[in-house]
Design an enzyme around this catalytic site. Structure first.
Site: not given
Length: 167
Positions: A105, A128
Site C-alpha cells: 500500500y 474499486n
C-alpha cells in the site's frame, strides 16, 4: 441505455462483469450475482437494470484467457469508474502494476504520486468496482500480508499465486 452482465465459471469461482452499451466494464468481481455489483457502480454510471447475456465478447474472452494464464489480456479492456481525482488516478495507476509483481500500500501510494496517502491508496483498492481489470489484488500490506479483498482472501491468494506461477 442497455447494460449487460455475464457470469463465467473460473478456477477462482464464478466471475460476473457488468458492461455498458459500448462494452466498457462498470463493475466486476467473483460473484454469481450481478445484483451484488450494482451498488459498487457510481450513481452517475449506475444502470436501473441490467440484461443477462451468455457472452460479453472481449470482456468474457479476457476473463477466460486471464484465468487460463494470459495475464496481460485484461490490460486492454476499457473500464469506467467515477470518483474524485485521486481515486480515478489511483485506479489508472493500479492498471499499470504488473502481474506477478505486487506492491505494498505504501508503494502504491508513492506510485500514485502521494507517498503520504497510504490510507487513500487503501481506499482506492476498497472502492474499486472493477476487480480484475483494475487489479487491486496486487496490493499487499508491508511484510507481504494479504490485507483485505472484497472477494475474499482465498480468491486474492489464488490470483497472486496464479500470477506468480505464470511468470
Amino acid at each position: 441505455m442497455t447494460i449487460h452482465h455475464c457470469t463465467v465459471d473460473t478456477p477462482a469461482g464464478p466471475f460476473t462483469a457488468i458492461v455498458d452499451a459500448d462494452g466498457v466494464v462498470l463493475a466486476s468481481g467473483w460473484t454469481p450475482d450481478a445484483a451484488v455489483l450494482i451498488p459498487l457502480i457510481h450513481p452517475r454510471l449506475r444502470p436501473a437494470t441490467t440484461v443477462a447475456r451468455t457472452d460479453l465478447g472481449a470482456v468474457t474472452r479476457a476473463v477466460t484467457d486471464y484465468h487460463a494464464g494470459d495475464l496481460s489480456c485484461i490490460d486492454s479492456i476499457p473500464v469506467k469508474q467515477h470518483s474524485g481525482e485521486f481515486l480515478e488516478h489511483a485506479w489508472d495507476v493500479l492498471r499499470k502494476v504488473p502481474a506477478g509483481e505486487p506492491v505494498t500500500y505504501t508503494e502504491f501510494a508513492a506510485l500514485a504520486g502521494r507517498p503520504a496517502a497510504v490510507r487513500g491508496a487503501a481506499s482506492a483498492c476498497a472502492r474499486n468496482a472493477a476487480a480484475l481489470f483494475v487489479p487491486c489484488h496486487r496490493v499487499l500490506r508491508v511484510g507481504g500480508a494479504l490485507g483485505g479483498f472484497r472477494w475474499g482472501l482465498p480468491t486474492k491468494r489464488w490470483l497472486l499465486s496464479h500470477e506468480h506461477a505464470d511468470r
